[in-house]
Motif scaffolding. Sequence first.
Motif, PDB file in Angstrom:
ATOM      1  N   MET A   1      96.990 -23.292  64.560  1.00 37.30           N
ATOM      2  CA  MET A   1      97.832 -23.948  65.522  1.00 37.30           C
ATOM      3  C   MET A   1      98.604 -25.068  64.823  1.00 37.30           C
ATOM      4  O   MET A   1      98.085 -25.739  63.946  1.00 37.30           O
ATOM      5  N   VAL A   2      99.836 -25.238  65.233  1.00 40.23           N
ATOM      6  CA  VAL A   2     100.718 -26.227  64.627  1.00 40.23           C
ATOM      7  C   VAL A   2     101.383 -27.052  65.726  1.00 40.23           C
ATOM      8  O   VAL A   2     101.823 -26.503  66.735  1.00 40.23           O
ATOM      9  N   ARG A   3     101.442 -28.346  65.530  1.00 36.62           N
ATOM     10  CA  ARG A   3     102.250 -29.215  66.385  1.00 36.62           C
ATOM     11  C   ARG A   3     103.575 -29.413  65.672  1.00 36.62           C
ATOM     12  O   ARG A   3     103.593 -29.617  64.457  1.00 36.62           O
ATOM     13  N   GLU A   4     104.651 -29.371  66.440  1.00 40.31           N
ATOM     14  CA  GLU A   4     105.949 -29.525  65.802  1.00 40.31           C
ATOM     15  C   GLU A   4     106.691 -30.747  66.322  1.00 40.31           C
ATOM     16  O   GLU A   4     106.449 -31.207  67.432  1.00 40.31           O
ATOM     17  N   ASP A   5     107.567 -31.258  65.481  1.00 43.18           N
ATOM     18  CA  ASP A   5     108.422 -32.383  65.825  1.00 43.18           C
ATOM     19  C   ASP A   5     109.808 -32.051  65.286  1.00 43.18           C
ATOM     20  O   ASP A   5     109.948 -31.795  64.085  1.00 43.18           O
ATOM     21  N   ALA A   6     110.803 -32.025  66.150  1.00 39.78           N
ATOM     22  CA  ALA A   6     112.168 -31.669  65.754  1.00 39.78           C
ATOM     23  C   ALA A   6     112.204 -30.294  65.089  1.00 39.78           C
ATOM     24  O   ALA A   6     112.861 -30.095  64.073  1.00 39.78           O
ATOM     25  N   SER A   7     111.430 -29.356  65.640  1.00 31.29           N
ATOM     26  CA  SER A   7     111.373 -27.964  65.172  1.00 31.29           C
ATOM     27  C   SER A   7     110.774 -27.794  63.779  1.00 31.29           C
ATOM     28  O   SER A   7     110.938 -26.758  63.152  1.00 31.29           O
ATOM     29  N   GLN A   8     110.083 -28.809  63.277  1.00 30.85           N
ATOM     30  CA  GLN A   8     109.373 -28.691  62.002  1.00 30.85           C
ATOM     31  C   GLN A   8     107.903 -29.004  62.232  1.00 30.85           C
ATOM     32  O   GLN A   8     107.554 -29.750  63.152  1.00 30.85           O
ATOM     33  N   PRO A   9     107.010 -28.470  61.381  1.00 32.08           N
ATOM     34  CA  PRO A   9     105.593 -28.758  61.557  1.00 32.08           C
ATOM     35  C   PRO A   9     105.280 -30.241  61.326  1.00 32.08           C
ATOM     36  O   PRO A   9     105.752 -30.844  60.370  1.00 32.08           O
ATOM     37  N   ALA A  10     104.499 -30.813  62.246  1.00 25.37           N
ATOM     38  CA  ALA A  10     104.116 -32.228  62.146  1.00 25.37           C
ATOM     39  C   ALA A  10     102.628 -32.383  61.884  1.00 25.37           C
ATOM     40  O   ALA A  10     102.198 -33.357  61.263  1.00 25.37           O
ATOM     41  N   ALA A  11     101.816 -31.420  62.359  1.00 26.02           N
ATOM     42  CA  ALA A  11     100.363 -31.447  62.151  1.00 26.02           C
ATOM     43  C   ALA A  11      99.840 -30.024  62.255  1.00 26.02           C
ATOM     44  O   ALA A  11     100.405 -29.191  62.963  1.00 26.02           O
ATOM     45  N   VAL A  12      98.744 -29.762  61.536  1.00 25.84           N
ATOM     46  CA  VAL A  12      98.130 -28.434  61.518  1.00 25.84           C
ATOM     47  C   VAL A  12      96.667 -28.575  61.899  1.00 25.84           C
ATOM     48  O   VAL A  12      95.976 -29.480  61.417  1.00 25.84           O
ATOM     49  N   ASN A  13      96.196 -27.697  62.753  1.00 26.76           N
ATOM     50  CA  ASN A  13      94.797 -27.697  63.162  1.00 26.76           C
ATOM     51  C   ASN A  13      94.025 -26.742  62.260  1.00 26.76           C
ATOM     52  O   ASN A  13      94.214 -25.533  62.308  1.00 26.76           O
ATOM     53  N   LEU A  14      93.155 -27.303  61.427  1.00 25.32           N
ATOM     54  CA  LEU A  14      92.284 -26.525  60.544  1.00 25.32           C
ATOM     55  C   LEU A  14      90.846 -26.894  60.840  1.00 25.32           C
ATOM     56  O   LEU A  14      90.498 -28.077  60.824  1.00 25.32           O
ATOM     57  N   ASN A  15      90.024 -25.904  61.124  1.00 26.13           N
ATOM     58  CA  ASN A  15      88.610 -26.137  61.417  1.00 26.13           C
ATOM     59  C   ASN A  15      88.422 -27.156  62.542  1.00 26.13           C
ATOM     60  O   ASN A  15      87.622 -28.077  62.437  1.00 26.13           O
ATOM     61  N   ARG A  16      89.235 -27.003  63.584  1.00 21.35           N
ATOM     62  CA  ARG A  16      89.159 -27.858  64.786  1.00 21.35           C
ATOM     63  C   ARG A  16      89.497 -29.319  64.519  1.00 21.35           C
ATOM     64  O   ARG A  16      89.047 -30.222  65.203  1.00 21.35           O
ATOM     65  N   ARG A  17      90.273 -29.559  63.471  1.00 23.82           N
ATOM     66  CA  ARG A  17      90.666 -30.922  63.124  1.00 23.82           C
ATOM     67  C   ARG A  17      92.166 -30.952  62.842  1.00 23.82           C
ATOM     68  O   ARG A  17      92.656 -30.127  62.067  1.00 23.82           O
ATOM     69  N   TRP A  18      92.874 -31.867  63.480  1.00 22.70           N
ATOM     70  CA  TRP A  18      94.306 -31.989  63.262  1.00 22.70           C
ATOM     71  C   TRP A  18      94.580 -32.793  62.000  1.00 22.70           C
ATOM     72  O   TRP A  18      94.103 -33.917  61.860  1.00 22.70           O
TER      73      TRP A  18
END
Length: 71
Positions: A1-18
């Motif tokens: 899962m990825v959170r995006e900001d201005a259509s670019q990745p801002a944070a990535v969820n790896l092993n239930r941790r952002w």
Amino acid sequence: MVREDASQPAAVNLNRRWLPVERVAESWRVDDEWWRPRPLARLYYAVILSSGRRLTVFKDLTDGRWYHQSY
């Protein structure tokens, strides 16, 4: 899962941790298999996470979802 900001990745969820994205090292677009009922259209990003890990993530432009590439 990825959170995006201005259509670019801002944070990535790896092993239930952002993990925040420190920077985007590279980006590219792939459009392929145009002859199929569901062609391939993706935006790829090579990102450096706050942990120092380099990861490739992509947004599938046909369904709008984010994925990360496993190696």
